[in-house]
Design a protein around this motif. Structure first.
Motif, PDB file in Angstrom:
ATOM      1  N   GLY A   1     -12.023  62.892  13.397  1.00 52.08           N
ATOM      2  CA  GLY A   1     -10.558  61.911  14.280  1.00 52.08           C
ATOM      3  C   GLY A   1      -9.624  62.784  12.214  1.00 52.08           C
ATOM      4  O   GLY A   1      -8.467  62.776  12.887  1.00 52.08           O
TER       5      GLY A   1
ATOM      6  N   ALA B   1      -5.741  62.388  19.398  1.00 52.54           N
ATOM      7  CA  ALA B   1      -6.993  62.405  19.308  1.00 52.54           C
ATOM      8  C   ALA B   1      -7.515  61.857  17.725  1.00 52.54           C
ATOM      9  O   ALA B   1      -8.532  61.029  17.586  1.00 52.54           O
TER      10      ALA B   1
ATOM     11  N   LEU C   1     -10.266  58.650  18.117  1.00 54.92           N
ATOM     12  CA  LEU C   1     -11.124  58.138  17.764  1.00 54.92           C
ATOM     13  C   LEU C   1     -12.037  57.427  16.645  1.00 54.92           C
ATOM     14  O   LEU C   1     -12.990  56.747  16.583  1.00 54.92           O
TER      15      LEU C   1
ATOM     16  N   ALA D   1     -16.794  60.220  13.780  1.00 53.33           N
ATOM     17  CA  ALA D   1     -15.995  59.681  15.029  1.00 53.33           C
ATOM     18  C   ALA D   1     -14.615  59.525  13.453  1.00 53.33           C
ATOM     19  O   ALA D   1     -13.494  60.765  13.818  1.00 53.33           O
TER      20      ALA D   1
ATOM     21  N   ALA E   1     -14.166  54.585  17.496  1.00 51.06           N
ATOM     22  CA  ALA E   1     -15.690  54.260  16.943  1.00 51.06           C
ATOM     23  C   ALA E   1     -15.471  52.925  15.950  1.00 51.06           C
ATOM     24  O   ALA E   1     -16.523  51.772  15.559  1.00 51.06           O
TER      25      ALA E   1
END
Length: 107
Positions: free
Chosen positions: A43, A18, A22, A39, A26
Protein backbone atom coordinates in the motif's frame (compact mmCIF):
# COMPACT_ATOMS: atom_id res chain seq x y z
CA UNK A 1 20.62 11.29 -13.81
CA UNK A 2 17.18 12.74 -14.31
CA UNK A 3 14.15 10.84 -13.13
CA UNK A 4 11.38 10.84 -15.70
CA UNK A 5 7.84 10.40 -14.49
CA UNK A 6 6.33 7.22 -15.88
CA UNK A 7 3.02 6.78 -14.00
CA UNK A 8 -0.09 8.63 -15.11
CA UNK A 9 -3.73 8.45 -16.02
CA UNK A 10 -5.82 5.60 -14.65
CA UNK A 11 -2.67 3.84 -13.43
CA UNK A 12 -1.91 6.76 -11.11
CA UNK A 13 -5.48 6.87 -9.80
CA UNK A 14 -5.57 3.12 -9.11
CA UNK A 15 -2.23 3.29 -7.29
CA UNK A 16 -3.40 6.11 -5.03
CA UNK A 17 -6.69 4.37 -4.20
CA UNK A 18 -4.93 1.03 -3.57
CA UNK A 19 -2.30 2.81 -1.50
CA UNK A 20 -4.94 4.07 0.88
CA UNK A 21 -7.30 1.07 0.77
CA UNK A 22 -4.84 -1.81 1.31
CA UNK A 23 -3.40 -0.70 4.64
CA UNK A 24 -6.80 0.48 5.86
CA UNK A 25 -8.41 -2.87 4.96
CA UNK A 26 -5.59 -4.80 6.67
CA UNK A 27 -5.90 -2.71 9.84
CA UNK A 28 -9.70 -2.84 9.99
CA UNK A 29 -10.23 -6.48 9.11
CA UNK A 30 -7.14 -7.95 10.69
CA UNK A 31 -5.41 -11.03 9.44
CA UNK A 32 -2.02 -12.30 10.40
CA UNK A 33 0.97 -10.11 11.05
CA UNK A 34 2.50 -11.20 7.76
CA UNK A 35 -0.66 -10.27 5.82
CA UNK A 36 -0.89 -6.87 7.51
CA UNK A 37 2.79 -6.16 6.94
CA UNK A 38 2.56 -7.15 3.28
CA UNK A 39 -0.57 -5.03 2.76
CA UNK A 40 1.16 -2.10 4.44
CA UNK A 41 4.31 -2.34 2.31
CA UNK A 42 2.38 -2.81 -0.94
CA UNK A 43 0.00 0.00 0.00
CA UNK A 44 2.73 2.49 0.89
CA UNK A 45 4.63 1.60 -2.28
CA UNK A 46 1.52 2.04 -4.42
CA UNK A 47 0.68 5.35 -2.74
CA UNK A 48 4.23 6.66 -3.13
CA UNK A 49 4.47 5.77 -6.82
CA UNK A 50 1.01 7.20 -7.44
CA UNK A 51 1.76 10.51 -5.74
CA UNK A 52 5.24 10.98 -7.20
CA UNK A 53 4.36 9.71 -10.68
CA UNK A 54 7.52 7.59 -10.79
CA UNK A 55 7.87 3.82 -10.48
CA UNK A 56 11.36 2.27 -10.65
CA UNK A 57 9.92 -1.07 -11.78
CA UNK A 58 8.20 0.64 -14.72
CA UNK A 59 11.58 2.13 -15.65
CA UNK A 60 13.27 -1.27 -15.55
CA UNK A 61 10.55 -2.80 -17.73
CA UNK A 62 10.32 0.19 -20.10
CA UNK A 63 6.69 0.93 -19.21
CA UNK A 64 5.35 4.48 -19.33
CA UNK A 65 1.64 5.10 -18.65
CA UNK A 66 2.04 8.88 -18.49
CA UNK A 67 1.12 10.85 -21.57
CA UNK A 68 3.26 13.88 -22.27
CA UNK A 69 1.08 16.97 -22.10
CA UNK A 70 1.25 19.94 -24.42
CA UNK A 71 -0.75 21.99 -21.91
CA UNK A 72 2.04 24.39 -20.97
CA UNK A 73 2.67 25.37 -24.57
CA UNK A 74 -1.03 25.85 -25.22
CA UNK A 75 -1.43 28.05 -22.12
CA UNK A 76 1.59 30.15 -23.05
CA UNK A 77 0.29 30.57 -26.59
CA UNK A 78 -3.16 31.59 -25.37
CA UNK A 79 -1.79 33.92 -22.68
CA UNK A 80 0.53 35.71 -25.09
CA UNK A 81 -1.78 35.89 -28.11
CA UNK A 82 -1.84 39.40 -29.53
CA UNK A 83 0.94 40.68 -27.26
CA UNK A 84 3.82 40.17 -29.67
CA UNK A 85 5.41 37.66 -27.31
CA UNK A 86 6.23 34.36 -28.95
CA UNK A 87 6.54 30.97 -27.25
CA UNK A 88 8.98 29.86 -29.94
CA UNK A 89 12.41 31.41 -30.34
CA UNK A 90 12.89 33.38 -33.52
CA UNK A 91 15.89 35.06 -35.03
CA UNK A 92 15.83 38.83 -34.43
CA UNK A 93 16.34 39.48 -38.13
CA UNK A 94 13.00 37.79 -38.88
CA UNK A 95 10.84 40.38 -37.19
CA UNK A 96 13.02 43.48 -36.65
CA UNK A 97 14.31 45.40 -39.64
CA UNK A 98 18.03 46.05 -39.41
CA UNK A 99 18.24 49.83 -39.59
CA UNK A 100 20.99 52.20 -38.46
CA UNK A 101 19.20 52.74 -35.15
CA UNK A 102 18.83 49.02 -34.53
CA UNK A 103 22.49 48.42 -35.39
CA UNK A 104 23.46 51.00 -32.81
CA UNK A 105 21.37 49.22 -30.20
CA UNK A 106 23.10 45.92 -30.91
CA UNK A 107 26.54 47.36 -30.13
Amino acid sequence: MAITRNVGGADKTVRIIAGVALPAFALLYGGGVLLRGLAGVVGVTALTTGLTGYCPFNSLLGINTRKESQGNNVLLTQATRGTGISSTPEKPSDDIPLTQENRALLH
